[in-house]
Design a protein around this motif. Structure first.
Motif, PDB file in Angstrom:
ATOM      1  N   PRO A 189       3.287   9.487  -2.163  1.00 25.27           N
ATOM      2  CA  PRO A 189       3.852  10.266  -3.272  1.00 25.27           C
ATOM      3  C   PRO A 189       5.377  10.370  -3.156  1.00 25.27           C
ATOM      4  O   PRO A 189       5.909  10.423  -2.054  1.00 25.27           O
ATOM      5  N   GLU A 190       6.037  10.410  -4.271  1.00 24.00           N
ATOM      6  CA  GLU A 190       7.494  10.487  -4.340  1.00 24.00           C
ATOM      7  C   GLU A 190       8.046  11.608  -3.447  1.00 24.00           C
ATOM      8  O   GLU A 190       8.996  11.407  -2.710  1.00 24.00           O
ATOM      9  N   GLU A 191       7.417  12.803  -3.512  1.00 19.83           N
ATOM     10  CA  GLU A 191       7.932  13.957  -2.749  1.00 19.83           C
ATOM     11  C   GLU A 191       7.838  13.746  -1.244  1.00 19.83           C
ATOM     12  O   GLU A 191       8.471  14.462  -0.474  1.00 19.83           O
ATOM     13  N   MET A 192       7.009  12.811  -0.844  1.00 21.17           N
ATOM     14  CA  MET A 192       6.830  12.570   0.599  1.00 21.17           C
ATOM     15  C   MET A 192       7.781  11.492   1.110  1.00 21.17           C
ATOM     16  O   MET A 192       7.653  10.994   2.214  1.00 21.17           O
ATOM     17  N   TRP A 194       0.837  -1.209   0.000  1.00 24.55           N
ATOM     18  CA  TRP A 194       0.000   0.000   0.000  1.00 24.55           C
ATOM     19  C   TRP A 194       0.869   1.255   0.000  1.00 24.55           C
ATOM     20  O   TRP A 194       0.608   2.212  -0.731  1.00 24.55           O
ATOM     21  N   LEU A 195       1.926   1.251   0.842  1.00 26.47           N
ATOM     22  CA  LEU A 195       2.803   2.424   0.912  1.00 26.47           C
ATOM     23  C   LEU A 195       3.478   2.674  -0.431  1.00 26.47           C
ATOM     24  O   LEU A 195       3.555   3.810  -0.904  1.00 26.47           O
ATOM     25  N   GLU A 196       3.960   1.602  -1.047  1.00 26.00           N
ATOM     26  CA  GLU A 196       4.623   1.743  -2.353  1.00 26.00           C
ATOM     27  C   GLU A 196       3.679   2.385  -3.364  1.00 26.00           C
ATOM     28  O   GLU A 196       4.068   3.227  -4.162  1.00 26.00           O
ATOM     29  N   PRO A 256       2.197  11.637   7.806  1.00 26.67           N
ATOM     30  CA  PRO A 256       1.210  12.429   7.068  1.00 26.67           C
ATOM     31  C   PRO A 256       0.663  13.601   7.867  1.00 26.67           C
ATOM     32  O   PRO A 256       0.249  14.604   7.293  1.00 26.67           O
ATOM     33  N   LEU A 257       0.687  13.459   9.197  1.00 26.50           N
ATOM     34  CA  LEU A 257       0.065  14.486  10.040  1.00 26.50           C
ATOM     35  C   LEU A 257       0.672  14.408  11.432  1.00 26.50           C
ATOM     36  O   LEU A 257       0.867  13.318  11.959  1.00 26.50           O
ATOM     37  N   ARG A 303      -1.029  17.155   0.565  1.00 23.97           N
ATOM     38  CA  ARG A 303      -2.487  17.014   0.736  1.00 23.97           C
ATOM     39  C   ARG A 303      -2.937  15.588   0.394  1.00 23.97           C
ATOM     40  O   ARG A 303      -3.660  14.939   1.155  1.00 23.97           O
ATOM     41  N   ILE A 304      -2.462  15.096  -0.756  1.00 24.60           N
ATOM     42  CA  ILE A 304      -2.863  13.761  -1.209  1.00 24.60           C
ATOM     43  C   ILE A 304      -2.428  12.689  -0.206  1.00 24.60           C
ATOM     44  O   ILE A 304      -3.168  11.765   0.130  1.00 24.60           O
TER      45      ILE A 304
END
Lengths: 373, 391
Positions: free
Chosen positions: B22-25, B16-18, B95-96, B50-51
């Motif tokens: 997102p690449e930037e994250m 799921w993570l793969e 993420p948060l 955001r995504i």
């Protein structure tokens, strides 16, 4: 990673050990041994063998209890609290681990003698003031099918009373470990009056004859056998020092509550409270390193170098701090021979040096963490 | 949980993570600038941020150990450990992060009513509401139980007057959880309540405090005749736990906070082992005194990391951490200061300008041994509650 919690069996073992040692081997026993001019307590070692402590790392088929390195650490820690003098680390931990790596019939017989308490081993490595096994220079010159060893080994712990000596010597390009009877021709032992009242000797070897039979492991490959044995010994010694720190700390906290000055217990003074609290933190942090080292030796011994050196380094700094604070917070009485604190201080200094001091182990930690210096 | 189940859990998570991170994250960033705090006024730094948040929210990954019904993923400790390992494996950012996740959430889970949990927890998990913590006051720092901000029972509502200080990001927060004095006659620990207040209520104002690091993460927060409803929604009390028993909640959270601040010791300093920092620095390779100091700090740091691990195992086994959290807080923060002093010394003049991230990080560590209870308070807690020394 294995859980860093003592198991129920380990807690029971610690309770049992503490019960026995408080009764049979309190600091008073070490004091009596010293006052009587002895450095060895065969009666006590016999009792420990009967409880399975001498065979803590000996396989069951050789009569051992085979409890593992964490358990050996648990026992050593309890011995540290009461400053119990015994050949436990040199014989039951270091020699047993080395012999186990060899695992031929002779080694098995030797392990059985360790478990029964008959054999006492002493490790003869040091030649200078510091622990440096890789820098050993004593030569075992080849002669015919055998060797001739000459030179002096220093700070051989249990060397005065041992019946076997594990001697590390240089053969050609490499190092070889010899397992010799202490009474072999050409060996003379000079016991040293140690500050911790325990047995340590300088051992002189003059043209001592050794055969291939006397070699433990392979010629010029001493470290395959010795390295794991040293790590086991270092971890057990670290555990002993952690126990020593706990013992000294416990005495000190009790004293802070009892001793009154200016009309109040001195433990009410924040200047002392904060130092005692800091010391407690150090003992807690060290306890984690001790347990971790035991777990690594039991479950992943080939990768235990970092864990073991971390434990010995931490135990050293904590024990040294504990005895210094112990004497200082006791004030004048801490400086008297009548009071036990001095015994803790003197043992801490000897244990700090044995099997590698703080700097030796901190450097190994640094290397394993990516710093080459 | 059997290892095979955990292996399956890990495989599914990794997959799921793969597919979803997102690449930037995936740059492994853990500094304050990379954090997504959420809240009504939050401006996402990028679409990717955001995504990443939205996707994690659907799986409960913003609060992985919270129960599913409150927006979490219901992970047990083994699963949580795997979650962190798998996140770290690809360098995924969290993420948060928020005081709602770290502080209020755990307090509500332990002391909140079912209605409070249902009302407050999901918006925290979704990053919709950003909380701040109102504890310290100008006259109540180390002596936190001395808080004087008044919270009077006016029948229909509470009336709040006074001032808080060191409220982290109060100027950006939507709500505040605060320790307020509801009984001025009772002994100081017995007259405090744990109150939840909407920062947009009339009479609430904030003023940032500029720190030595140049940043202003803390504010002064003022309450001037602020009316706080008894219930924020039908059945949802604005007080957590019993009125006048807020100290119990505060104490629980302080313990929690201490563990959290102390855990920072393992990751700060650029997250790299001190020995690596030294090996890469010109002075580190040549200065024997610096080397010796750094080796000592490394020895202590590794043993401390094991201690955090040991206490987690202990907490999981049910015997709790309790007052020993004071040790974790004291030791971890003092160690962190030592580490950053060494990082600065190894870097020499290169780390002396504001464009170098090391300088503000170094200065930030100085607050760690003050916030959440000073080192000296921690030592007093240990000496009295653990060692049983008098006074």
């Amino acid at each position: 990673m294995e859980k860093l919690l003592k198991t129920e069996e380990e807690i029971m073992l610690a309770d049992m050990a503490r019960g026995f040692l408080d009764e049979a081997a309190p600091v008073a026993r070490l004091r009596r041994m010293r006052d009587e001019g002895r450095t060895h307590d065969p009666e006590l070692w016999k009792q420990m063998a009967e409880m399975g402590w001498a065979g803590v790392l000996v396989p069951e088929e050789a009569g051992g209890s085979d409890m593992g390195h964490t358990a050996a650490g648990v026992i050593a820690e309890e011995m540290g609290k009461t400053l119990t003098a015994s050949p436990f680390i040199g014989t039951a931990v270091i020699a047993a681990t080395a012999l186990r790596r060899v695992a031929d019939d002779r080694a098995k017989a030797a392990l059985a003698r360790i478990a029964s308490g008959e054999a006492i081993y002493a490790l003869a490595i040091d030649e200078g003031a510091k622990f440096d096994p890789d820098g050993v220079r004593m030569e075992a010159r080849r002669e015919g099918n055998g060797f001739r060893l000459s030179g002096t080994k220093k700070f051989v712990v249990d060397g005065g009373n041992a019946d076997r000596l594990l001697v590390l010597a240089r053969t050609g390009e490499g190092l070889t470990l010899f397992d010799l009877p202490a009474d072999r021709d050409g060996i003379t032992r000079a016991p040293r009056p140690m500050i911790d009242s325990r047995d340590a000797a300088d051992v002189h070897l003059e043209n001592v004859e050794a055969t291939g039979e006397d070699v433990l492991g392979a010629v010029e490959d001493a470290m395959a056998v010795l390295r794991p044995a040293l790590r086991a010994g270092q971890a057990a010694l670290a555990a002993e020092m952690a126990g020593l720190a706990a013992g000294a700390f416990g005495m000190t906290v009790d004293y802070l509550k009892e001793r009154k000055q200016f009309g109040v217990p001195i433990g009410a003074f924040q200047a002392l409270q904060h130092r005692a609290a800091h010391l407690w933190c150090e003992t807690e942090v060290t306890a984690s390193a001790i347990l971790h080292a035991g777990r690594m030796l039991d479950h992943d011994p080939d990768n235990a170098a970092l864990a073991v050196s971390l434990a010995k380094a931490r135990a050293t700094s904590t024990a040294i701090l504990a005895v210094q604070e112990g004497v200082q917070m006791h004030g004048g009485i801490g400086m008297t021979d009548e009071y036990d604190m001095g015994f803790y201080m003197k043992r801490a200094r000897v244990a700090a040096e044995w099997l590698g001091d703080y700097g030796h182990h901190a450097k190994i930690v640094a290397q394993k963490r990516g710093f080459e210096g | 949980m059997p290892d095979t189940d955990l292996d399956a859990f890990r495989a599914e998570l990794r997959d799921w993570l793969e597919q979803n991170c997102p690449e930037e994250m995936r740059d492994g960033a853990r500094d304050e600038h990379s954090i997504c705090w959420g809240g009504k006024n939050w401006k996402f730094a990028s679409d990717a941020q955001r995504i990443w948040l939205e996707r994690c929210v659907t799986r409960g990954y913003t609060v992985p150990t919270w129960p599913v019904e409150y927006g979490g993923a219901g992970m047990n400790r083994d699963q949580e450990r795997i979650f962190h390992e798998e996140m770290a494996r690809i360098g995924a950012r969290y993420p948060l992060q928020s005081f709602g996740i770290w502080m209020l959430g755990p307090a509500l889970l332990k002391f909140g009513t079912e209605a409070q949990k249902q009302y407050f927890l999901p918006p925290i998990a979704r990053g919709e509401i950003r909380w701040c913590q109102g504890y310290s006051e100008p006259g109540a720092g180390s002596d936190l139980a001395g808080v004087q901000t008044r919270c009077e029972d006016m029948g229909e509502h509470w009336l709040v007057n006074g001032q808080k200080i060191w409220t982290s990001y109060a100027d950006k927060a939507d709500w505040i959880f605060a320790l307020l004095r509801t009984d001025r006659e009772a002994p100081k620990h017995k007259g405090i309540s744990f109150v939840l207040i909407d920062m947009t209520a009339p009479g609430v104002s904030t003023k940032p405090i500029r720190l030595i690091s140049g940043a202003s993460p803390f504010c002064e927060t003022f309450f001037d005749n602020v009316k706080v409803p008894k219930e924020h929604a039908p059945g949802v009390s604005s007080v957590v736990g019993e009125v006048n028993r807020g100290w119990d909640v505060a104490k629980y959270l302080l313990t929690h906070e201490r563990e959290m601040i102390s855990a920072g010791g393992a990751v700060m300093g650029g997250g790299r082992p001190l020995m690596e920092v030294l090996a890469n620095a010109e002075t580190g390779r040549t200065d024997p005194i610096l080397q010796a100091d750094a080796m000592r700090a490394e020895v202590d740091g590794l043993a401390f990391t094991l201690t955090l691990e040991r206490y987690k195992d202990q907490a999981e086994a049910g015997s709790g951490v309790g007052d020993a959290s004071a040790m974790l807080k004291y030791y971890g923060t003092e160690l962190n200061k030592r580490r950053l002093e060494l990082v600065m010394a190894a870097a020499g003049s290169e780390a002396l300008d504001w464009n170098d991230e090391r300088a503000p990080t170094w200065l930030r560590t100085k607050a760690n041994s003050i916030e959440g209870g000073t080192s000296e308070v921690m030592l007093s807690i240990i000496s009295k509650r653990i060692l049983g020394l008098p006074g």
